[in-house]
Design a protein around this motif. Sequence first.
Motif: not given
Length: 249
Positions: A186, A195, A189, A177, A145
């Motif tokens: 996204v 993610i 992050a 992750d 991420h």
Amino acid sequence: MIKTKLMLAAGVVSLLCAGPTVAHEPAAYAAVVAEGSRPDADKARDAARKPAEMLAFANVHPGEVVVELLPGGGYFTRLLSKAVSPTGKVFAVVTAQQDTPEKPAGVRAIAAAPGYANVSVLVADFQTMAPPQKADLVWTSQNYHDLHLTRLNLDVAKVNKAVFDALKPGGRYVIVDHAAPAGTAVDAANTVHRIDPAVVRKEVEAAGFIFVAESDVLRNPADDYAKSVFDPALRGHTDQFVLKFRKPG
């Protein structure tokens, strides 16, 4: 029947006595985790991170070349080093910003420690990295991420292409992750450090990889996805996905 049981028992004893070098056998993965040079702080995290299961899922075995992206404090660096044995190699990849004369990357201490001569630190731009040897495995844990952090300004497609090029044909790419709910953008992050696994799969497959398998051994549906993974109430107990991809060939 008795003779068969005795033979199986002898085989397990022989494997354990041989040390953590036959890492394609379940008992040897356990031996890697039990290896005496690992610090107590790492061992305290084993129950949550399930390292034996992770090494088995990645199919790490002696003699392999492993590239580890963003090794952090080196929790998996030590494990990968022992799993590939002295005949293998681990390249721990960090950026120039993470490794300065004033504050060297933490993984440098591992590379300099007795028993970890097969670990080398590679300072590189993730978008253009080219390890000295083609890898059997590229591994990254709890850090994919970060490639989407605004402050890093990375082209993730270029990073995954660099990973593809760093691998031998048939090489594996394993990503662990912190999970975000389906449809999460996204830019999460930057805030909660998570993610959507579907986003990861889409990005990696776009680089030419073939999806192989997913492990649910680190999944935790009780996670509060609205909170940062660094929240004290969650840290070490987030819902995590584990994906394995293969380079064709």
